[in-house]
Design a protein around this motif. Structure first.
Motif, short mmCIF file in Angstrom:
data_model
loop_
_atom_site.label_atom_id
_atom_site.label_comp_id
_atom_site.label_asym_id
_atom_site.label_seq_id
_atom_site.Cartn_x
_atom_site.Cartn_y
_atom_site.Cartn_z
N VAL A 30 0.83 -0.99 -0.04
CA VAL A 30 0.15 -0.07 0.11
C VAL A 30 0.91 1.10 0.14
O VAL A 30 1.93 1.28 0.81
CB VAL A 30 -0.92 -0.05 1.25
N PRO A 31 0.90 2.33 -0.94
CA PRO A 31 1.56 3.50 -0.85
C PRO A 31 1.40 4.29 0.31
O PRO A 31 0.07 4.29 0.67
CB PRO A 31 1.03 4.00 -2.24
N ILE A 32 2.15 4.92 0.81
CA ILE A 32 1.86 5.87 1.76
C ILE A 32 2.65 7.08 1.56
O ILE A 32 3.65 7.20 1.19
CB ILE A 32 2.46 5.23 3.27
N ARG B 457 6.64 6.23 -0.65
CA ARG B 457 6.82 5.25 0.11
C ARG B 457 5.91 4.14 0.21
O ARG B 457 4.72 4.40 -0.34
CB ARG B 457 7.03 5.61 1.51
N ILE B 458 6.08 2.86 0.83
CA ILE B 458 5.24 1.70 0.67
C ILE B 458 5.30 1.17 2.23
O ILE B 458 5.98 1.34 2.76
CB ILE B 458 5.50 0.70 -0.34
N ILE B 459 4.01 0.53 2.61
CA ILE B 459 4.07 -0.24 3.65
C ILE B 459 3.70 -1.59 3.22
O ILE B 459 2.75 -1.91 2.08
CB ILE B 459 3.02 0.31 4.46
N ILE B 460 3.99 -2.70 3.88
CA ILE B 460 3.65 -4.01 3.69
C ILE B 460 2.35 -4.52 4.61
O ILE B 460 2.66 -4.25 5.77
CB ILE B 460 4.61 -4.96 3.83
N ASP B 461 1.32 -4.60 4.01
CA ASP B 461 0.16 -4.61 4.89
C ASP B 461 -0.19 -6.15 5.32
O ASP B 461 0.40 -7.03 4.82
CB ASP B 461 -1.03 -3.89 3.70
#
Lengths: 130, 782
Positions: A30-32, B457-461
């Motif tokens: 998921v992009p943040i 940026r990204i998060i690993i969900d």
């Protein structure tokens, strides 16, 4: 030599697996964004209807379903996103004015008012605010 | 405060003692490392160590005393303590801030190392002990350096009569329990790690050569691993429960990066025990797995303190590294004593401020302490790998499974090996998922040469972690059918059970889908008795439905095996029952987690005084018994709205509760407006938790809370019914029942073995005379 070959082979397999996993993870991530990063992005329109997370400071709580977030680092009143969060979306215990929150959901529109529909709101663990 | 100095030029005695401790531990590390070249190095080393430990103990007690006695001359105390706090909350302030937590961890590590040295001081001349001591001494010295750099004894420039106090959300019993338990677990991982790496460094043809004190060391190693396992398990479970009862923290497990990272050391220790039946023959892998548990603990610290990954637990990193990399000697400014050199050396340059390399480094090492921690992690991680390469041990790993393992007679062992391999790869995939956002960010910067990298940026969900668990946990589950679940039946029967379980899973999953989507209404109507029963167990996830029958078969198999062991086994009773209980506890935890997470019914109800409201999708009713608005004259709430309610099912009363919504003034001291606060009320019965929280008006027009004429007339309640969550907590308790006997047994085994020889012989004779068979012997045999 055989052992060198084996090492190269093992390294290659590990690198291949890691590369595949990396592509898989990035593709499903998921992009943040911070408020500024998102609003400055020339391709922001492509995020409409996609699941993203935004980090921002709560500046106004208009009513129980609507609040506004601004960039947590850059003070610029024009950089703001209106968040719509149905009442069923649990407000965390530390949700309040001036708090940094992470909202997850979908961008609804960017024409005039930037509107974001949140399906999850989280604040940071208190250790962050020492 | 005990101020040493004159005017503004001076520091507190605590800082001096802490620096003395650091210097002593560094000296100890140097003497141990240079032992070969220094005559009587053991004496010098022990003198340094004892001095360091005494200084560390005094510094820590002095720090603790300053915190609990509100000594606001210290910056740390004024930041985390105030006059209203109770003793235990003040005590928890010791580890609630950056400086305090580094100090606390360094203290625990120091104590662990000191005990290790004291117990084995007579064997210091042996290469294995010497190497283990050296590694431990370096770890303690580096962590103490981090504590000194954080400076818990920093003085305030002005006099204060009150402090800011601990964040209100950390002022609860869980903050008193959870962090120290986790820290003790991490500190305990140090000893097995140093022993394991020392063993690897001495491997000859895959074996550790015999040496004096080997038996004692092995026993101590086993005890510390089991103790670390027990304490880490408790710490993780307590943290999960704390998150569960706190609104908005994502329930008992949210796959937050810090939560996930904290699982890594525990996973490695679990793998160590899981692989016990065959790892005895693979000394390298055996010790490698254990050494990784401590590396995992350092990795958690990197993620928590580094703030490089978006986590709800992350601390805000400092911003000093840029200055330090530009002018390395600027660091001297904050180090007691060495600050005198700062004016002379501060302008010597290193990396230009706005250069590419500077920006690149700052992306994954945001501050100076993290730089040290990063180097420590890297060296601790690489050391067992490099040693494995140089001693040609890594090449033996692929031989873990050979042709012999394909024989039917070795099915059990092969299943354990497959399960172990799945667990090990799964653990590394989790670690890789954790660092993927960092790699993505670094690669983005390298490729695009822009601060934006690959567009943010990204998060690993959660779904990614759930998939990892499904793949690797699923493989482990299937393998368990051939080793642990039904050890007393034939392979054919095992196959039949597995096939039956998979078929049942497919049927349960497909029918669950039809039921949920409302297909085949004539069959899936509520009047159908089978459907009526199954509807209590179908979750909202097809994947969970698929696996539930397999888990239940596994649980039945393990309960059956437990009974068999209890009735028939005489040898190794404790080991066997612990083993069965352990596997059972894991399955029960997974069952509870899958069912509760996928069957939660959440809804908002609005009610007025006396209303009875049905909770949709359940047989429950909530009755509003009383509404009360209070404006307290003192305390931290400016106004409280209390709702007394009753939960019932038909004529059966399930429970009563009070739900509070309030405006909290605790943040006024931070210059922040009053904050809305809620307490979570949980009514627990055997099969479900009912989780009730008052929320603010869903529609301001209703004027529920502040009606102009009638005041507090109605309430909006967020109600969650979480079924079967108690299965999860029961599994957690069972896990302790399995690990505690193991740890206690290891302790007594160690106690026996550490006794002087004549006393040991006396005990053996006495036991022979009594004809007793001690539990310790059982553990030793295990």
């Amino acid at each position: 030599m055989a052992s060198t070959k084996n090492i190269i082979l093992a390294g290659g397999i590990i690198a291949l697996c890691a590369g595949s996993l990396f592509i898989l993870f990035v593709g499903s991530s998921v992009p943040i964004y911070s408020v500024k990063e998102l609003m400055d992005d020339p391709n922001a329109e492509s995020y409409i209807d996609r699941r993203i997370q935004i980090v921002g400071n709560v500046t106004t709580i208009t009513n129980i379903t609507h609040f506004t977030i601004t960039d947590p680092e850059i003070v610029d009143p024009s950089l703001k996103i209106q968040v719509v969060a149905p009442v069923t979306v649990v407000r965390p215990q530390r949700f309040a004015l001036d708090k940094t929150v992470v909202v997850e959901g979908k961008l609804l529109s960017i024409d005039g008012i930037w509107l974001f529909k949140a399906s999850m709101i989280s604040t940071k663990c208190p250790s962050k605010y020492e | 405060m005990i101020y040493i100095g004159f005017g503004t030029f001076g520091i507190d005695l605590g800082a001096i003692i802490l620096v003395i401790s650091l210097v002593a531990f560094i000296l100890d590390a140097v003497f141990v490392l240079l032992g070969k070249y220094v005559e009587k190095w053991e004496i010098y080393s022990e003198m340094s160590l004892s001095t360091g430990m005494v200084a560390l103990l005094i510094a820590f007690l002095y720090f603790a005393f300053s915190v609990v006695t509100n000594d606001y001359t210290f910056f740390y105390v004024s930041e985390y303590v105030n006059n209203d706090m109770d003793f235990f909350f003040k005590l928890s302030a010791l580890w609630s801030g950056q400086a305090g937590s580094y100090f606390f961890w360094a203290f625990l590590i120091g104590v662990a190392y000191y005990i290790f040295r004291l117990l084995f001081r007579e064997y210091a001349h042996e290469p294995l002990f010497w190497r283990a001591f050296a590694l431990a001494a370096i770890q303690v010295a580096v962590l103490l350096l981090l504590a000194v750099m954080s400076n818990p004894f920093k003085l305030n420039k002005s006099i204060r009569s009150d402090g800011l106090g601990l964040n209100p959300f950390l002022m609860n019993i869980w903050n008193v329990i959870h962090p120290p338990v986790i820290f003790i677990g991490y500190a305990l991982c140090l000893i097995p790690m140093v022993i394991a790496i020392a063993r690897i460094s001495l491997l000859e043809d895959g074996k550790v050569p015999d040496f004096e004190g080997k038996q004692k060391l092995d026993s101590f190693f086993e005890f510390t691993v089991s103790a670390a396992w027990l304490i880490l398990s408790s710490g993780i479970i307590v943290g999960g429960y704390w998150a569960y009862i706190t609104l908005g923290w994502g329930g008992f497990w949210a796959w937050d990066p810090v939560e996930t990272a904290s699982l890594v050391p525990w996973l490695f220790i679990t793998l160590y025990y899981h692989g016990k039946p065959f790892l005895r023959k693979h000394e390298y892998l055996n010790n490698y797995i254990v050494s990784m548990s401590y590396v995992g603990a350092l990795f958690v610290t990197y993620i928590t303190r580094g703030g490089i990954i978006n986590s709800v637990h992350a601390f805000v990193p400092g911003a000093g590294l840029e200055t330090i990399l530009e002018h390395p000697f600027s660091i001297l400014k904050d180090i007691p004593f060495l600050d005198i050199l700062h004016p002379l050396l501060k302008d010597i340059p290193f990396i230009p401020r706005n250069s590419f390399i500077m920006s690149f480094i700052l992306r994954f090492i945001p501050e100076e302490r993290i730089l040290i921690l990063f180097i420590l992690i890297l060296t601790s991680f690489l050391l067992p790998h490099i040693l494995g390469f140089t001693r040609r041990e890594i090449g033996t790993i692929p031989r873990l499974i050979g042709r012999d393992d394909l024989k039917a007679s070795r099915t059990r062992m092969t299943a354990i090996k497959i399960s172990f391999i799945a667990g090990l790869i799964g653990t590394y995939v989790i670690v890789f998922a954790l660092i993927t956002p960092v790699i993505y960010d670094m690669l983005g910067y390298l490729v695009t040469l822009s601060n934006d990298g690959f567009n943010g940026r990204i998060i690993i969900d959660k779904p990614i972690y759930n998939t990892i668990i499904a793949v690797f946990g699923g493989a482990m589950l299937l393998a368990q059918f051939f080793c642990t679940f039904f050890p007393r039946i034939s392979i054919n029967r095992k196959f039949q059970l597995l096939t039956g379980g998979v078929a049942a899973g497919i049927i349960f999953s497909v029918t669950g889908y039809f039921y949920r989507t409302g297909s085949f209404k004539s069959f899936f109507s509520s009047s159908n008795p089978i459907v009526s029963i199954l509807s209590n167990f179908w979750t909202s996830s097809e994947k969970a439905n698929l696996v539930l029958p397999l888990i239940i078969i596994g649980i039945i198999g393990l309960i059956w095996e437990f009974i068999q062991v209890a009735l028939k086994e005489e040898k190794h009773f404790i080991r066997k029952t612990s083993q069965v209980m352990l596997h059972l506890s894991f399955l029960v935890i997974i069952l509870g987690a899958l069912m509760s997470a996928n069957m939660t019914n959440s809804q908002l109800v609005i009610g007025y005084n006396g209303d009875q409201i049905e909770i949709t999708g359940s047989s429950l009713t909530i009755t509003i018994l009383d509404l009360e608005r209070i404006i307290p004259e003192s305390g931290q709430h400016s106004v409280e709205y209390n709702t007394r309610f009753m939960i019932s099912s038909g004529s059966n009363v399930i429970g009563f509760g009070i739900s509070s919504l309030y405006w909290d003034t605790a943040y006024e001291r931070f210059g922040i407006n009053n904050r809305q606060g809620q307490d979570v009320t949980i009514i627990t019965n055997l099969f479900s938790d009912i989780y009730v929280v008052s929320v603010w008006d869903p529609n301001l027009d209703l004027n529920l809370y502040n009606h102009p004429l009638f005041g507090f007339t109605g309430v909006a309640l967020q109600v969650k019914i979480i079924p079967y969550v108690n299965i999860l907590w029961a599994g957690c308790i069972l896990l302790h029942f399995a690990i505690i006997p193991l740890t206690v047994g290891r302790f007594f085994s160690l106690k026996d073995i550490m006794k002087p020889k004549d006393e040991q012989e006396k005990n053996i004779k006495q036991n022979e005379g009594d004809g007793t068979n001690s539990a310790n012997g059982d553990i030793k045999n295990g």
